[in-house]
Design a protein around this motif. Structure first.
Motif, PDB file in Angstrom:
ATOM      1  N   ALA A 154       0.828  -1.204   0.000  1.00 39.69           N
ATOM      2  CA  ALA A 154       0.000   0.000   0.000  1.00 39.69           C
ATOM      3  C   ALA A 154       0.867   1.261   0.000  1.00 39.69           C
ATOM      4  O   ALA A 154       0.582   2.230  -0.724  1.00 39.69           O
ATOM      5  N   LEU A 155       1.934   1.265   0.801  1.00 43.29           N
ATOM      6  CA  LEU A 155       2.829   2.421   0.829  1.00 43.29           C
ATOM      7  C   LEU A 155       3.593   2.543  -0.484  1.00 43.29           C
ATOM      8  O   LEU A 155       3.820   3.656  -0.988  1.00 43.29           O
ATOM      9  N   ALA A 156       4.003   1.408  -1.050  1.00 38.64           N
ATOM     10  CA  ALA A 156       4.738   1.426  -2.316  1.00 38.64           C
ATOM     11  C   ALA A 156       3.897   2.038  -3.424  1.00 38.64           C
ATOM     12  O   ALA A 156       4.412   2.794  -4.266  1.00 38.64           O
ATOM     13  N   GLU A 157       2.601   1.746  -3.437  1.00 39.86           N
ATOM     14  CA  GLU A 157       1.752   2.330  -4.475  1.00 39.86           C
ATOM     15  C   GLU A 157       1.691   3.846  -4.341  1.00 39.86           C
ATOM     16  O   GLU A 157       1.705   4.577  -5.334  1.00 39.86           O
ATOM     17  N   ARG A 158       1.645   4.346  -3.130  1.00 42.45           N
ATOM     18  CA  ARG A 158       1.609   5.798  -2.922  1.00 42.45           C
ATOM     19  C   ARG A 158       2.895   6.459  -3.399  1.00 42.45           C
ATOM     20  O   ARG A 158       2.872   7.578  -3.925  1.00 42.45           O
ATOM     21  N   LEU A 159       4.024   5.769  -3.208  1.00 44.82           N
ATOM     22  CA  LEU A 159       5.318   6.342  -3.598  1.00 44.82           C
ATOM     23  C   LEU A 159       5.608   6.181  -5.083  1.00 44.82           C
ATOM     24  O   LEU A 159       6.423   6.921  -5.641  1.00 44.82           O
ATOM     25  N   GLY A 160       4.983   5.218  -5.720  1.00 45.47           N
ATOM     26  CA  GLY A 160       5.202   4.990  -7.147  1.00 45.47           C
ATOM     27  C   GLY A 160       6.247   3.941  -7.434  1.00 45.47           C
ATOM     28  O   GLY A 160       6.098   3.159  -8.368  1.00 45.47           O
ATOM     29  N   SER A 161       7.316   3.902  -6.665  1.00 44.11           N
ATOM     30  CA  SER A 161       8.343   2.871  -6.817  1.00 44.11           C
ATOM     31  C   SER A 161       9.056   2.708  -5.482  1.00 44.11           C
ATOM     32  O   SER A 161       8.977   3.569  -4.604  1.00 44.11           O
TER      33      SER A 161
END
Length: 369
Positions: free
Chosen positions: A141-148
């Motif tokens: 979930a956090l990775a999706e917010r950051l993009g990569s």
């Protein structure tokens, strides 16, 4: 040769293998009213009270005994150690959706090979990341917010006062075994209980040290992270210090045999009446970093059960996301990561996400203990 046989019945019960243990009972209660339930284990009499409470059935399946097990079920959740992969093989053979929340890394790697060679015809979710896959779910979930993603750093606060099943300290048996992780995109062997640091996990400063967990194997494959680190510490920093000191003496390397198992377990297995499970997950990417503090006032058994429930809903296509495809999957493979945190919160898991400051994101900024 007697062979376990599970038959897929889309209208049948959910088979919870070991479902009347500490985590299993939490999962069964969370699943109450969604599906009919069938418990299986070597001592089904222990499930009698839970069966009355949930209008469920319990049957004997001793994974260490030769007697075969037969049932028609909708899906399978394995909540016990399955050293010979009997539950997994039966689910694969029957084309039945499957979730597993109990494997340490080496056994997960073996399961990956078994599933990959078995041409599965149903979703097979290996959800043994920490707390039933909650850690890799939050990381996704956090990775999706950051993009990569460049790195994922997890710190676990294990509350010694918490309720716990006997398998909850299974990691103690791995504290004498070096394990491989990815650091900067390169494989590296590390020893358990090394690289100790003191971190803020929620309201507590906790001393933590390296531990082998499955998400350190899966997250580089699924999210492309070049560095994945997991550390664990205890609600008593003195207990953590004692454990680290024993690690330095080589105790866990020399006390790896079965005859030493009771001694290893007595070091940590003293379940209490309840505590709070807490995990800190920091995900860093080129554009910044996010830190999630994940807590469950109902304890680690409840948080693990929530992870198992989300996994079960995923393989059954019951979570509002696109239907799971047949084949191997991990929790962080969820097709809609943005829905994960709300789903966890709806189940009673508290999540606080904040941007990490540049200083706190740098590995060198974390104080070594």
């Amino acid at each position: 040769m007697n062979i376990d046989q599970l038959v897929h019945d889309p209208e049948g019960p959910i088979l919870l293998v070991g479902g009347y243990g500490t985590v299993g009972a939490e999962l069964a209660r969370a699943a109450r009213g969604r599906w009919p339930l069938l418990f299986a284990g070597r001592s089904p009499g222990k499930a009698a009270e839970l069966c009355r409470e949930l209008s469920a059935e319990a049957r004997r399946w001793d994974l260490s005994a030769p007697e075969p097990f037969h049932a028609s079920v909708r899906a399978v959740v394995s909540l016990v150690n399955d050293p010979d992969d009997r539950v997994l093989r039966a689910a694969l053979g029957g084309g039945i959706p499957y979730v597993d929340v109990t494997r340490w890394t080496a056994r997960m790697q073996r399961a990956v090979a078994l599933v990959s060679l078995g041409s599965p015809t149903a979703p097979t979710l290996l959800s043994s990341g920490w707390m039933g896959g909650v850690v890799p779910l939050v990381a996704a979930a956090l990775a999706e917010r950051l993009g990569s993603v460049e790195s994922v750093d997890t710190a676990i606060r294990y509350d010694l006062a918490d309720r716990a099943g006997a398998d909850s300290v299974e990691f103690m048996d791995r504290l004498g075994v070096d394990f491989e992780v990815l650091e900067g995109g390169r494989g590296k062997m590390v020893s358990p209980l090394t690289s100790a640091r003191t971190l803020a996990i929620g309201q507590d400063r906790t001393r933590v040290a390296r531990i082998d967990t499955p998400e350190q194997f899966t997250l580089p494959l699924t999210l492309g992270a070049r560095t994945v680190t997991t550390r664990i510490g205890f609600s008593s920093n003195s207990s953590t210090s004692t454990l680290i000191a024993l690690g330095r003496t080589g105790f866990f390397r020399h006390a790896r045999g079965d005859c030493w198992r009771p001694v290893r377990r007595r070091l940590l297995y003293s379940p209490g009446e309840g505590g709070t499970a807490a995990v800190r997950i920091e995900v860093r990417g080129p554009g910044g970093s996010l830190t999630a503090t994940v807590t469950d006032p109902r304890g680690q058994a409840h948080m693990t059960a929530v992870g198992g429930l989300l996994g079960l809903r995923r393989v059954l296509g019951d979570d509002g996301a696109p239907a799971a495809r047949a084949g191997l999957a991990f929790p962080e493979s969820h097709p809609l990561p943005a829905t994960v945190l709300p789903a966890l919160e709806a189940a009673g898991v508290l999540i606080d996400v904040v941007p990490s400051s540049p200083a706190s994101s740098a590995p060198s900024s974390v104080a070594a203990a």
